[in-house]
Design a protein around this motif. Structure first.
Motif, PDB file in Angstrom:
ATOM      1  N   PRO B  46      -3.904  14.798  37.814  1.00 46.32           N
ATOM      2  CA  PRO B  46      -5.044  13.881  37.639  1.00 46.32           C
ATOM      3  C   PRO B  46      -5.161  13.291  36.243  1.00 46.32           C
ATOM      4  O   PRO B  46      -5.859  12.285  36.063  1.00 46.32           O
ATOM      5  CB  PRO B  46      -6.272  14.740  37.965  1.00 46.32           C
ATOM      6  N   LEU B  47      -4.494  13.896  35.267  1.00 42.86           N
ATOM      7  CA  LEU B  47      -4.627  13.378  33.906  1.00 42.86           C
ATOM      8  C   LEU B  47      -3.366  12.652  33.434  1.00 42.86           C
ATOM      9  O   LEU B  47      -3.154  12.453  32.241  1.00 42.86           O
ATOM     10  CB  LEU B  47      -4.990  14.513  32.940  1.00 42.86           C
ATOM     11  N   ARG B  48      -2.534  12.259  34.409  1.00 39.52           N
ATOM     12  CA  ARG B  48      -1.353  11.482  34.026  1.00 39.52           C
ATOM     13  C   ARG B  48      -1.379  10.125  34.735  1.00 39.52           C
ATOM     14  O   ARG B  48      -2.366   9.799  35.387  1.00 39.52           O
ATOM     15  CB  ARG B  48      -0.082  12.276  34.323  1.00 39.52           C
ATOM     16  N   GLU B  49      -0.305   9.356  34.604  1.00 39.71           N
ATOM     17  CA  GLU B  49      -0.411   7.945  34.996  1.00 39.71           C
ATOM     18  C   GLU B  49      -0.615   7.690  36.481  1.00 39.71           C
ATOM     19  O   GLU B  49      -1.064   6.625  36.868  1.00 39.71           O
ATOM     20  CB  GLU B  49       0.778   7.119  34.478  1.00 39.71           C
ATOM     21  N   GLY B  50      -0.306   8.678  37.319  1.00 37.00           N
ATOM     22  CA  GLY B  50      -0.440   8.438  38.756  1.00 37.00           C
ATOM     23  C   GLY B  50      -1.883   8.316  39.238  1.00 37.00           C
ATOM     24  O   GLY B  50      -2.145   7.753  40.308  1.00 37.00           O
ATOM     25  N   ASN B  51      -2.804   8.839  38.494  1.00 39.88           N
ATOM     26  CA  ASN B  51      -4.202   8.792  38.946  1.00 39.88           C
ATOM     27  C   ASN B  51      -4.808   7.416  38.667  1.00 39.88           C
ATOM     28  O   ASN B  51      -4.328   6.677  37.807  1.00 39.88           O
ATOM     29  CB  ASN B  51      -5.015   9.881  38.233  1.00 39.88           C
ATOM     30  N   LYS B  52      -5.835   7.071  39.413  1.00 39.62           N
ATOM     31  CA  LYS B  52      -6.555   5.814  39.166  1.00 39.62           C
ATOM     32  C   LYS B  52      -8.048   6.097  39.069  1.00 39.62           C
ATOM     33  O   LYS B  52      -8.540   7.042  39.689  1.00 39.62           O
ATOM     34  CB  LYS B  52      -6.326   4.829  40.325  1.00 39.62           C
ATOM     35  N   ILE B  53      -8.723   5.264  38.329  1.00 43.32           N
ATOM     36  CA  ILE B  53     -10.188   5.321  38.324  1.00 43.32           C
ATOM     37  C   ILE B  53     -10.692   4.112  39.089  1.00 43.32           C
ATOM     38  O   ILE B  53     -10.275   2.983  38.816  1.00 43.32           O
ATOM     39  CB  ILE B  53     -10.762   5.230  36.900  1.00 43.32           C
ATOM     40  N   VAL B  54     -11.554   4.372  40.053  1.00 45.41           N
ATOM     41  CA  VAL B  54     -12.101   3.263  40.832  1.00 45.41           C
ATOM     42  C   VAL B  54     -13.612   3.231  40.617  1.00 45.41           C
ATOM     43  O   VAL B  54     -14.282   4.255  40.734  1.00 45.41           O
ATOM     44  CB  VAL B  54     -11.782   3.432  42.333  1.00 45.41           C
ATOM     45  N   ILE B  55     -14.098   2.053  40.278  1.00 49.87           N
ATOM     46  CA  ILE B  55     -15.518   1.903  39.963  1.00 49.87           C
ATOM     47  C   ILE B  55     -16.097   0.891  40.945  1.00 49.87           C
ATOM     48  O   ILE B  55     -15.519  -0.179  41.129  1.00 49.87           O
ATOM     49  CB  ILE B  55     -15.679   1.374  38.523  1.00 49.87           C
ATOM     50  N   SER B  56     -17.189   1.246  41.589  1.00 51.07           N
ATOM     51  CA  SER B  56     -17.731   0.291  42.551  1.00 51.07           C
ATOM     52  C   SER B  56     -19.248   0.392  42.641  1.00 51.07           C
ATOM     53  O   SER B  56     -19.796   1.462  42.896  1.00 51.07           O
ATOM     54  CB  SER B  56     -17.120   0.550  43.936  1.00 51.07           C
ATOM     55  N   GLU B 107      -5.540   1.488  36.609  1.00 50.69           N
ATOM     56  CA  GLU B 107      -4.333   2.280  36.898  1.00 50.69           C
ATOM     57  C   GLU B 107      -3.436   2.388  35.673  1.00 50.69           C
ATOM     58  O   GLU B 107      -3.648   1.710  34.673  1.00 50.69           O
ATOM     59  CB  GLU B 107      -3.585   1.677  38.089  1.00 50.69           C
ATOM     60  N   GLY B 108      -2.418   3.253  35.792  1.00 53.41           N
ATOM     61  CA  GLY B 108      -1.471   3.434  34.694  1.00 53.41           C
ATOM     62  C   GLY B 108      -2.119   4.084  33.486  1.00 53.41           C
ATOM     63  O   GLY B 108      -3.270   4.535  33.535  1.00 53.41           O
ATOM     64  N   MET B 109      -1.379   4.162  32.430  1.00 46.13           N
ATOM     65  CA  MET B 109      -1.939   4.616  31.153  1.00 46.13           C
ATOM     66  C   MET B 109      -0.999   4.173  30.040  1.00 46.13           C
ATOM     67  O   MET B 109       0.186   3.921  30.287  1.00 46.13           O
ATOM     68  CB  MET B 109      -2.152   6.125  31.139  1.00 46.13           C
ATOM     69  N   PRO B 110      -1.532   4.044  28.826  1.00 45.73           N
ATOM     70  CA  PRO B 110      -0.654   3.630  27.735  1.00 45.73           C
ATOM     71  C   PRO B 110       0.483   4.639  27.575  1.00 45.73           C
ATOM     72  O   PRO B 110       0.329   5.815  27.917  1.00 45.73           O
ATOM     73  CB  PRO B 110      -1.580   3.624  26.517  1.00 45.73           C
ATOM     74  N   PRO B 111       1.632   4.196  27.049  1.00 43.90           N
ATOM     75  CA  PRO B 111       2.795   5.085  26.951  1.00 43.90           C
ATOM     76  C   PRO B 111       2.484   6.356  26.174  1.00 43.90           C
ATOM     77  O   PRO B 111       1.632   6.346  25.281  1.00 43.90           O
ATOM     78  CB  PRO B 111       3.821   4.237  26.185  1.00 43.90           C
ATOM     79  N   ALA B 112       3.187   7.442  26.526  1.00 44.49           N
ATOM     80  CA  ALA B 112       2.978   8.723  25.851  1.00 44.49           C
ATOM     81  C   ALA B 112       3.116   8.534  24.341  1.00 44.49           C
ATOM     82  O   ALA B 112       3.954   7.766  23.885  1.00 44.49           O
ATOM     83  CB  ALA B 112       4.002   9.731  26.350  1.00 44.49           C
ATOM     84  N   GLY B 113       2.288   9.232  23.608  1.00 42.51           N
ATOM     85  CA  GLY B 113       2.378   9.144  22.155  1.00 42.51           C
ATOM     86  C   GLY B 113       1.465   8.079  21.553  1.00 42.51           C
ATOM     87  O   GLY B 113       1.271   8.033  20.345  1.00 42.51           O
ATOM     88  N   THR B 114       0.905   7.219  22.410  1.00 44.28           N
ATOM     89  CA  THR B 114      -0.017   6.201  21.894  1.00 44.28           C
ATOM     90  C   THR B 114      -1.209   6.887  21.240  1.00 44.28           C
ATOM     91  O   THR B 114      -1.764   7.822  21.815  1.00 44.28           O
ATOM     92  CB  THR B 114      -0.558   5.328  23.048  1.00 44.28           C
ATOM     93  N   THR B 115      -1.607   6.408  20.102  1.00 41.38           N
ATOM     94  CA  THR B 115      -2.792   7.008  19.485  1.00 41.38           C
ATOM     95  C   THR B 115      -3.977   6.050  19.518  1.00 41.38           C
ATOM     96  O   THR B 115      -5.074   6.399  19.108  1.00 41.38           O
ATOM     97  CB  THR B 115      -2.513   7.401  18.015  1.00 41.38           C
ATOM     98  N   ASP B 116      -3.757   4.852  20.011  1.00 39.43           N
ATOM     99  CA  ASP B 116      -4.855   3.883  20.053  1.00 39.43           C
ATOM    100  C   ASP B 116      -5.818   4.147  21.202  1.00 39.43           C
ATOM    101  O   ASP B 116      -5.425   4.641  22.256  1.00 39.43           O
ATOM    102  CB  ASP B 116      -4.285   2.456  20.198  1.00 39.43           C
ATOM    103  N   TRP B 117      -7.049   3.751  20.959  1.00 39.00           N
ATOM    104  CA  TRP B 117      -8.082   3.797  21.996  1.00 39.00           C
ATOM    105  C   TRP B 117      -8.477   2.378  22.370  1.00 39.00           C
ATOM    106  O   TRP B 117      -8.442   1.475  21.532  1.00 39.00           O
ATOM    107  CB  TRP B 117      -9.310   4.563  21.497  1.00 39.00           C
ATOM    108  N   TYR B 118      -8.895   2.223  23.641  1.00 36.55           N
ATOM    109  CA  TYR B 118      -9.228   0.881  24.126  1.00 36.55           C
ATOM    110  C   TYR B 118     -10.615   0.879  24.766  1.00 36.55           C
ATOM    111  O   TYR B 118     -11.125   1.904  25.214  1.00 36.55           O
ATOM    112  CB  TYR B 118      -8.196   0.427  25.166  1.00 36.55           C
ATOM    113  N   SER B 119     -11.176  -0.326  24.809  1.00 31.51           N
ATOM    114  CA  SER B 119     -12.378  -0.534  25.609  1.00 31.51           C
ATOM    115  C   SER B 119     -12.205  -1.838  26.369  1.00 31.51           C
ATOM    116  O   SER B 119     -11.286  -2.614  26.079  1.00 31.51           O
ATOM    117  CB  SER B 119     -13.628  -0.567  24.726  1.00 31.51           C
ATOM    118  N   ILE B 120     -13.071  -2.040  27.351  1.00 30.10           N
ATOM    119  CA  ILE B 120     -12.913  -3.201  28.240  1.00 30.10           C
ATOM    120  C   ILE B 120     -14.233  -3.947  28.317  1.00 30.10           C
ATOM    121  O   ILE B 120     -15.291  -3.326  28.512  1.00 30.10           O
ATOM    122  CB  ILE B 120     -12.485  -2.718  29.647  1.00 30.10           C
TER     123      ILE B 120
END
Ligand code: SF4
Lengths: 102, 597
Positions: B46-56, B107-120
């Motif tokens: 659940p904490l790797r790239e295969g999981n998705k967050i769905v918001i509705s 879906e997905g996630m930034p590549p391993a080792g990324t230290t940046d944080w994002y917002s939308i």
């Protein structure tokens, strides 16, 4: 003796009560008295009440009280949020609550 | 016309899409669970790239239907390992509704080792994914203020806090309230905050300005329903307005909030106290909704307009029941935490033997600031008390322990954020109140067995909202069965769970239950709003069961069996005072709940 624990606006039946403490009213036990009888003795009617309990079990109007009972009295606007189905065993109804859980 | 927004965190890109026809009637939980079951491998980490967050947002969010702005967030849960939907009020449901957004799939996630944080940032014309490293590691009270300062237009904000950013599975997803004074509108359960943290997202900001909002297909029917439901809600003693025509206290929820239950469940002997050892709490009155009401009045008298305490406060625009509140500090009248829900006051109060309203509210404030689920965290603190690291009843000790969670190097802080099961096991505790890894909420399943059946069998892990409020009447029981004892526990729990799934999907708050069950016009009103909106007839039970079926199937493919639909042993062996009963529902009865599904 009957030990009445009062909540919400019913706390006013005891002078100086505060909502951050238990408000307890001790009343003499009357042999054979029903819950309905007790409510009348307090000068209240059933429609003033929400879900009420005798020794932790939802009370029915006709429940006959015993000496030493602990009675939790809640006013009309204080009821189990789900209507108490999980305690009452059926739907939201204040008039027919003879099942304490299912 | 509703739209979908698909965001790919691997490429930091997005695309807008039409809602596929197979999802045309789905929103809220129906939408999140359908997308997860269609698109996510149930065996993924659940904490790797295969999981998705769905918001509705619920189907009716953004419309004028009363109390209909709830938001669903779904993902595979890192806490339970199964499918999860977590539901909250706050601003975002309404804002997404206004923008005509049926769902967001991340879906997905930034590549391993990324230290940046994002917002939308999402508004009428755009979706922008941007770096927000300056928002990482700060408390959520500070974060929501910074966001509102930067974005005018009173946007909805959801996201994860310190706990989620560190991938701790006690983390929830926060939302801001209408005034942006508190990040306390939590989709708290299931560790979904950690999923958001794993995607390296801190906040999702939705600006509803200029949006067209959803339009009902049959406006006349929708309006008729809306009026009938509103009237039923306002005139009911539980969901109704604050005072009656003579100025006397009226609506129970408006006056006392959900924490009206503290005294009631304690009186009923079903309030789990001292780590599920007693069913009644001596200090219940001190931390109850009545106590909050009095504190608000007191501080208003003392501080006048400067007082920030509230009751009868709506959690989203258009809620007429207004069960939310703001607990003020007694000595200043300023906001301490809002809302203090029953579940939180229980988890951080009765459950820990803490009877100081100040301490309970402070613990809740810390959970909100760190981005932690109060139910999970309260139970985790109970494990620390069982395990001898803290004393039951020690409010200041619990506060100090929780503050350790700010320090990334503190093992105690990390343990507190890791949930009840991990803390219990780590400390050698054998009374760990969890189902599918998720901690039990505020109703002891021994005297309250119906909810116990729901805890055990819901695909969500121990969860009171999964089959909690909706009475059997909706499903046609009314008038047909005279003796409720004829109803099998399994049938009833299943009925509740199905109807709840429907309500979670259309966006109504569960508390409309009172008005729709007591008042046939109110019930018809609810149905008319939904069917008027969709322009067709929906069967409540069928709709709800279809949702649960997908969720069960997801869990089955994730490896769950009927053995996971059980309560911990001590509920079957330790009688609970004052009723001195155990949970005696048989395994066969539990398995019967969804046997034919
Ligand atoms: S009743 Fe309470 S929880 Fe429900 S929508 Fe209104 S304020 Fe929010």
């Amino acid at each position: 003796m009957l030990e009445l624990h009062l909540y919400g606006v019913l706390r006013q039946l005891v002078n100086g009560s505060v909502p951050t403490e238990d408000t307890i009213l001790n009343l003499p036990y009357v042999q054979g008295e029903s819950f309905h009888g007790l409510v009348q003795r307090l000068g209240l009617s059933m429609s003033d009440l929400g879900d009420c309990f005798v020794n932790g079990t939802l009370v029915h109007e006709n429940t006959v009280l015993s000496d030493g009972d602990r009675i939790g009295l809640f006013p009309f606007n204080m009821v189990l949020l789900c209507g108490g189905q999980h305690l009452k065993g059926h739907g939201y109804t204040q008039s027919d609550v003879d099942v304490d859980y299912y | 016309m509703s739209r979908l927004l698909r965001i790919d965190m691997s490429s930091l890109s997005h695309k807008w899409m039409d809602v596929p026809s197979k999802y045309s009637d789905f929103a809220g939980r129906a939408f999140t669970s359908s997308v997860l079951s269609d698109e996510v491998d149930p065996t993924c980490d659940p904490l790797r790239e295969g999981n998705k967050i769905v918001i509705s947002p619920g189907l009716l969010a953004g419309t004028s239907a009363p109390s209909s702005g709830r938001l669903s967030i779904g993902a595979k849960s890192p806490l339970t390992g199964g499918i999860k939907e977590s539901n909250a009020g706050g601003l975002t449901g309404t804002r997404l509704g206004q923008l005509g957004i049926r769902g967001i799939i991340i879906e997905g996630m930034p590549p391993a080792g990324t230290t940046d944080w994002y917002s939308i940032y999402i508004s009428k014309d755009k979706c922008e994914i941007f770096k927000s490293n300056e928002w990482a590691g700060i408390g959520l009270y500070e974060l929501i203020k910074k966001i509102w300062d930067k974005y005018p237009g009173r946007p909805g904000v959801i996201g994860c806090g310190i706990a989620g950013q560190r991938l701790h599975i006690g983390a929830g997803i926060f939302g801001n309230n209408m005034e942006n004074s508190d990040p306390g509108r939590f989709a708290g359960r299931g560790g979904l905050g950690a999923v958001m943290g794993s995607k390296r997202i801190i906040a999702i900001i939705s600006d509803g300005r200029g949006g067209e909002g959803p339009k009902p297909k049959d406006k006349e029917r929708f309006d008729r329903g809306r009026k009938a439901l509103t009237e039923a809600l306002q005139n009911h003693p539980v969901t109704g307005r604050l005072t009656d025509d003579e100025g006397k206290p009226f609506g129970g929820l408006a006056n006392y909030g959900t924490n009206i239950l503290q005294n009631i469940i304690s009186e009923a002997g079903g309030l789990p106290t001292h780590g599920f050892r007693d069913g009644r709490f001596k200090g219940a009155a001190k931390i109850s909704g009545e106590a909050v009401h009095e504190l608000v009045d007191k501080t208003r008298e003392k501080f006048g307009d400067a007082a920030e305490g509230k009751y009868g406060h709506p959690c989203h625009p258009g809620c007429v029941m207004a069960c939310s509140n703001v607990v003020p500090y007694e000595d200043t009248g300023k906001l301490q935490v809002g809302p203090l829900e029953y579940e939180s006051a229980w988890a951080l109060g009765a459950n820990l033997d803490i009877d100081s309203l100040h301490d309970v509210a402070e613990l809740n404030r810390l959970c909100n600031d760190l981005g932690l689920d109060t139910i999970e965290t309260g139970n985790t603190l109970a494990m620390m008390m069982e395990g001898g690291l803290l004393e039951f009843g020690d409010g200041p000790g619990a506060i100090a322990a929780l503050k350790e969670a700010y320090d990334p190097k503190s093992p105690i802080g990390r343990l507190i954020c890791s949930g009840t099961l991990i803390a219990g096991r780590t400390l050698g505790v054998t009374r760990i109140p969890v189902v599918k890894g998720q901690a039990l909420p505020a109703y002891d399943p021994r005297p309250i067995r119906g909810i116990g059946v729901t805890y055990a069998t819901t695909p969500m892990g121990a969860d009171h909202t999964a089959g909690y409020t909706i009475a059997a009447e909706i499903l046609g029981v009314k008038g047909k069965i005279s003796d409720p004892r004829d109803l099998k526990k399994a049938d009833l729990s299943r009925a509740f769970q199905a109807t709840t799934a429907y309500i979670d999907s259309v966006g109504y708050c569960l508390f409309i239950a009172f008005a729709i069950l007591d008042n046939d016009d109110g019930f018809q009103g609810m149905v008319d709003t939904v069917n008027g909106f969709l322009g067709k007839e929906i069967d409540v039970t069928e709709y709800g069961l279809a949702v649960i079926k997908k969720e069960r199937e997801f869990n089955r493919r994730a490896g769950f069996t009927e053995k996971d639909d059980r309560l911990p042993e001590f509920f079957r062996t330790e009688p609970l005072p004052p009723h001195n009963v155990t949970f005696d529902v048989t395994d066969e009865e539990l398995d019967a709940v969804f046997k034919d599904l």
